[in-house]
Design a protein around this motif. Structure first.
Motif, PDB file in Angstrom:
ATOM      1  N   TYR A  51       0.863  -1.176   0.051  1.00 35.25           N
ATOM      2  CA  TYR A  51      -0.053  -0.069  -0.017  1.00 35.25           C
ATOM      3  C   TYR A  51       0.924   1.129  -0.082  1.00 35.25           C
ATOM      4  N   GLN A  52       1.764   1.257   0.806  1.00 30.06           N
ATOM      5  CA  GLN A  52       2.615   2.525   0.876  1.00 30.06           C
ATOM      6  C   GLN A  52       3.530   2.571  -0.441  1.00 30.06           C
ATOM      7  N   LEU A  53       3.821   1.565  -1.223  1.00 28.88           N
ATOM      8  CA  LEU A  53       4.531   1.809  -2.608  1.00 28.88           C
ATOM      9  C   LEU A  53       3.394   2.287  -3.271  1.00 28.88           C
ATOM     10  N   THR A  54       2.156   2.399  -3.222  1.00 25.00           N
ATOM     11  CA  THR A  54       1.255   2.856  -4.596  1.00 25.00           C
ATOM     12  C   THR A  54       1.853   3.847  -5.262  1.00 25.00           C
ATOM     13  N   ARG A  56       4.464   5.444  -5.511  1.00 17.12           N
ATOM     14  CA  ARG A  56       5.677   4.992  -6.117  1.00 17.12           C
ATOM     15  C   ARG A  56       5.493   4.193  -7.554  1.00 17.12           C
ATOM     16  N   MET A  57       4.834   3.077  -7.391  1.00 13.40           N
ATOM     17  CA  MET A  57       4.361   2.342  -8.448  1.00 13.40           C
ATOM     18  C   MET A  57       3.609   3.093  -9.435  1.00 13.40           C
ATOM     19  N   ARG A  58       2.779   3.888  -9.316  1.00 10.39           N
ATOM     20  CA  ARG A  58       2.120   4.772 -10.287  1.00 10.39           C
ATOM     21  C   ARG A  58       3.178   5.505 -10.960  1.00 10.39           C
ATOM     22  N   ALA A  59       4.070   6.132 -10.203  1.00 11.27           N
ATOM     23  CA  ALA A  59       4.897   7.078 -10.921  1.00 11.27           C
ATOM     24  C   ALA A  59       6.074   6.187 -11.793  1.00 11.27           C
ATOM     25  N   SER A  60       6.385   5.136 -11.302  1.00 17.75           N
ATOM     26  CA  SER A  60       7.283   4.122 -11.825  1.00 17.75           C
ATOM     27  C   SER A  60       6.813   3.931 -13.045  1.00 17.75           C
ATOM     28  N   ILE A  61       5.460   3.235 -13.216  1.00 11.63           N
ATOM     29  CA  ILE A  61       4.856   2.850 -14.304  1.00 11.63           C
ATOM     30  C   ILE A  61       4.694   3.803 -15.538  1.00 11.63           C
ATOM     31  N   VAL A  99      -3.287   6.757   0.722  1.00 14.19           N
ATOM     32  CA  VAL A  99      -2.784   5.616   1.202  1.00 14.19           C
ATOM     33  C   VAL A  99      -2.420   5.520   2.621  1.00 14.19           C
ATOM     34  N   SER A 100      -1.878   6.534   3.340  1.00 10.80           N
ATOM     35  CA  SER A 100      -1.664   6.502   4.819  1.00 10.80           C
ATOM     36  C   SER A 100      -3.062   6.476   5.578  1.00 10.80           C
ATOM     37  N   ALA A 101      -4.070   7.252   4.839  1.00 11.04           N
ATOM     38  CA  ALA A 101      -5.298   7.081   5.744  1.00 11.04           C
ATOM     39  C   ALA A 101      -5.994   5.973   5.574  1.00 11.04           C
ATOM     40  N   ALA A 102      -5.776   5.188   4.543  1.00 15.52           N
ATOM     41  CA  ALA A 102      -6.282   3.800   4.521  1.00 15.52           C
ATOM     42  C   ALA A 102      -5.609   2.904   5.312  1.00 15.52           C
ATOM     43  N   LEU A 103      -4.309   2.879   5.395  1.00 20.51           N
ATOM     44  CA  LEU A 103      -3.794   2.044   6.244  1.00 20.51           C
ATOM     45  C   LEU A 103      -4.099   2.560   7.804  1.00 20.51           C
ATOM     46  N   ALA A 104      -4.180   3.688   8.004  1.00 20.64           N
ATOM     47  CA  ALA A 104      -4.770   4.017   9.676  1.00 20.64           C
ATOM     48  C   ALA A 104      -6.071   3.496   9.745  1.00 20.64           C
ATOM     49  N   ASN A 105      -7.076   3.546   8.607  1.00 13.50           N
ATOM     50  CA  ASN A 105      -8.320   3.050   8.921  1.00 13.50           C
ATOM     51  C   ASN A 105      -8.440   1.363   9.006  1.00 13.50           C
ATOM     52  N   ALA A 106      -7.541   0.604   8.205  1.00 12.35           N
ATOM     53  CA  ALA A 106      -7.220  -0.650   8.383  1.00 12.35           C
ATOM     54  C   ALA A 106      -7.152  -0.818  10.092  1.00 12.35           C
ATOM     55  N   HIS A 107      -6.221  -0.352  10.606  1.00  9.48           N
ATOM     56  CA  HIS A 107      -6.031  -0.582  12.064  1.00  9.48           C
ATOM     57  C   HIS A 107      -7.269  -0.303  12.777  1.00  9.48           C
ATOM     58  N   VAL A 284      -1.902  -2.953  -6.029  1.00 11.27           N
ATOM     59  CA  VAL A 284      -1.533  -2.953  -7.512  1.00 11.27           C
ATOM     60  C   VAL A 284      -2.550  -2.601  -8.470  1.00 11.27           C
ATOM     61  N   CYS A 285      -3.968  -2.801  -8.251  1.00 10.75           N
ATOM     62  CA  CYS A 285      -4.879  -2.650  -9.019  1.00 10.75           C
ATOM     63  C   CYS A 285      -5.190  -0.849  -8.939  1.00 10.75           C
ATOM     64  N   LEU A 286      -5.085  -0.427  -7.622  1.00 13.53           N
ATOM     65  CA  LEU A 286      -5.104   1.089  -7.628  1.00 13.53           C
ATOM     66  C   LEU A 286      -4.207   1.729  -8.379  1.00 13.53           C
ATOM     67  N   ALA A 287      -2.978   1.356  -8.256  1.00 12.20           N
ATOM     68  CA  ALA A 287      -1.796   2.048  -8.875  1.00 12.20           C
ATOM     69  C   ALA A 287      -2.235   1.900 -10.499  1.00 12.20           C
ATOM     70  N   ASN A 288      -2.299   0.945 -11.058  1.00 12.37           N
ATOM     71  CA  ASN A 288      -2.296   0.761 -12.494  1.00 12.37           C
ATOM     72  C   ASN A 288      -3.694   1.471 -12.848  1.00 12.37           C
ATOM     73  N   MET A 289      -4.786   1.157 -12.582  1.00  6.85           N
ATOM     74  CA  MET A 289      -6.219   1.710 -13.115  1.00  6.85           C
ATOM     75  C   MET A 289      -6.499   2.946 -12.294  1.00  6.85           C
ATOM     76  N   GLY A 290      -6.063   3.310 -11.310  1.00  3.51           N
ATOM     77  CA  GLY A 290      -6.420   4.532 -10.779  1.00  3.51           C
ATOM     78  C   GLY A 290      -5.864   5.861 -11.553  1.00  3.51           C
TER      79      GLY A 290
END
Length: 306
Positions: A51-54, A56-61, A99-107, A284-290
């Motif tokens: 999740y934290q890499l999302t 960077r994944m989008r920028a790298s793609i 992404v940070s908010a989603a991770l905190a929400n998961a907790h 990964v879906c969020l990075a690619n399709m988003g």
């Protein structure tokens, strides 16, 4: 044409230098967890970094697609500092904060469901899943062994994962290549549907895109719908869904970025006729399709009841 050996070398160098395939900083990876207790504990939240890499994944793609269409792309990738800037850029636009908010929400969701997980913060290692996806079996095995040592030191009897790729790595691949971890459960298996609500209100339309691994390998597509419905969302199904889902293109993005882009576009086209935003349960879906439209992760729209 993209020099794929140079891409692999770039990823391996990042792993050697930072322990992370895209050279994310410790601050990026753990800043979301202010106030979350650290191990040892019986329950450990293990993010695996995806999740934290999302961002960077989008920028790298995007960078890899540009390089794939440029002459001399292999040479550019070998120019270390330039490659690092091109492929490890964290973009603006709010994705990092999302992404940070989603991770905190998961907790918080886990807490509302009766679990009190710790999180290792900056010392948490990457899962190594990209090494396996690239066919780097020896490197993956060695990395998995280090992660298993980390999990043993945490003293956790239950490891909670957030994304399908990390879950699959720990639950299926680690026993095959390196050893068996403690019990591994994906967060969707633990969240109590009676304890959730929708951030957008009742009766809001969403259309579900199923991650290939979440549905075909983990069988959790039904659970995703159960949680979304319990939160008050009206869930719409594309023709290709569940175990018959259509890939987001993500697994090909590092080596075949143009092909991955076409797959992402086709999937978004399949979803375009349904109402509401696209909702998935995979970074990964969020990075690619988003990058192509309104795509949200379920951890952005489902929250614990007040």
């Amino acid at each position: 044409m993209l020099d794929r050996r140079a891409v692999v070398s770039f990823i391996l160098e990042n792993m050697k230098r930072t322990g992370d395939p895209l050279a994310a900083t410790r601050q990026e990876l753990s800043s979301w967890a202010a106030g979350v207790p650290q191990p040892p504990s019986e329950v450990l939240l293990y993010t695996g970094h995806l999740y934290q890499l999302t961002p960077r994944m989008r920028a790298s793609i995007a960078a890899l697609r540009t390089l794939d269409e440029s002459p001399g792309s292999g040479l550019m990738l070998r120019m270390g500092p330039l490659a690092s800037r091109a492929l490890s850029l964290v973009p603006d636009g709010g994705l990092s904060s999302r992404v940070s908010a989603a991770l905190a929400n998961a907790h918080r969701l886990l807490g509302a469901s009766g679990y009190s997980p710790s999180y290792a913060g900056p010392s948490e290692p990457y899962s190594g899943i990209l090494l396996h996806d690239l066919g780097l079996v020896d490197e993956f095995r060695a990395h998995a062994q280090r992660v298993l040592e980390f999990l043993e030191e945490s003293r956790a009897g239950l490891v909670v994962t957030l994304d399908p790729h990390t879950t699959y790595a720990l639950r299926v691949l680690y026993p095959r290549y390196a050893g068996k971890p403690p019990e591994v459960r994906h967060i969707l298996e633990l969240v109590d549907p009676s304890k959730v609500s929708g951030r957008d209100g009742i009766g809001v339309d969403v259309k579900v895109h199923d991650s290939c691994i979440l549905s075909r390998d983990l069988g959790l597509h039904g659970r995703l719908r159960e949680v979304l419905s319990a939160a008050g969302y009206r869930v719409h199904e594309p023709e290709l869904s569940g175990v018959r889902t259509f890939c987001c293109g993500g697994p090909l993005s590092s080596l075949f970025p143009k092909v991955a882009s076409e797959i992402s576009k086709r999937r978004m086209g399949q979803l375009s006729g349904l109402p509401g935003p696209v909702v998935s349960a995979c970074p990964v879906c969020l990075a690619n399709m988003g990058a192509l439209g309104d795509v949200r992760d379920w951890l952005e729209i489902v929250e614990a009841k007040p």
